[in-house]
Scaffold this active site. Sequence first.
Site, short mmCIF file in Angstrom:
data_model
loop_
_atom_site.label_atom_id
_atom_site.label_comp_id
_atom_site.label_asym_id
_atom_site.label_seq_id
_atom_site.Cartn_x
_atom_site.Cartn_y
_atom_site.Cartn_z
CG ASP A 2 -1.76 1.22 1.36
OD1 ASP A 2 -2.52 1.53 0.42
OD2 ASP A 2 -1.67 1.89 2.40
CD GLU A 47 -3.26 -2.01 -1.28
OE1 GLU A 47 -3.72 -0.87 -1.43
OE2 GLU A 47 -3.43 -2.68 -0.24
#
Length: 238
Positions: free
Chosen positions: A53, A125
Amino acid sequence: MKGRSLNTEDRARLEAAIGYRFAEKERLDRALTHSSARSGRAINYQRLEFLGDRVLGLCVAELLFQTFTDANEGELSVRLNQLVSAESCAKVADELSLHEFIRTGSDVKKITGKHMMNVRADVVESLIAAIYLDGGLDAARRFVLEHWTHRAASADGARRDAKTELQEWAHAKFGVAPKYRTDDRSGPDHDPRFTVTVEVDGIAPETGVDRSKRGAEQVAAMKLLEREGVWQKRSAGN
């Protein structure tokens, strides 16, 4: 894909799709492993997702900074939030057919529907983090640029902040201010999901879901503006 690791053929097919060959194959396996697949805190993708992320945010922020040289901080933030949203990440997962490779356990039925979209986003991610750890920032950046550059170009950055726009529209049309209510917070501490409802007296409310409370408020405001025709709805391809 329940439980089992990637076989040689599947691994080669996936590495060809993402454009990167892993030196340490276990990293790719872990990036694809949902928490339902095995017991044990260190075997699934949650830690990778946390790192990915941040790597995604850095690479997209850098892309926007270099591409939109006249945009101010607020405009860049709007674009960034659009591009790193769960919806955008899930679309990248779909383009790569990652759902064919995600390893799940016996409770796979629990990750269907809207939650499955979040799982696909989380895996993207995690994959970015795995590439970063295996090949460094340049390798991760190449992956992000491959899949986000065209999205950055098409993102509707001309829009203002949705909450600000809704505030002004609601005041002008109804003489009231929007009211936001947090309905739910779910998920682990490192990856929460907030559900927020926005209400404007005189019209039906709208609900938004995002990884931050502010983001969920923005999504709810955007949906209301689109529904009322104040903003044109974004196409599904963006």
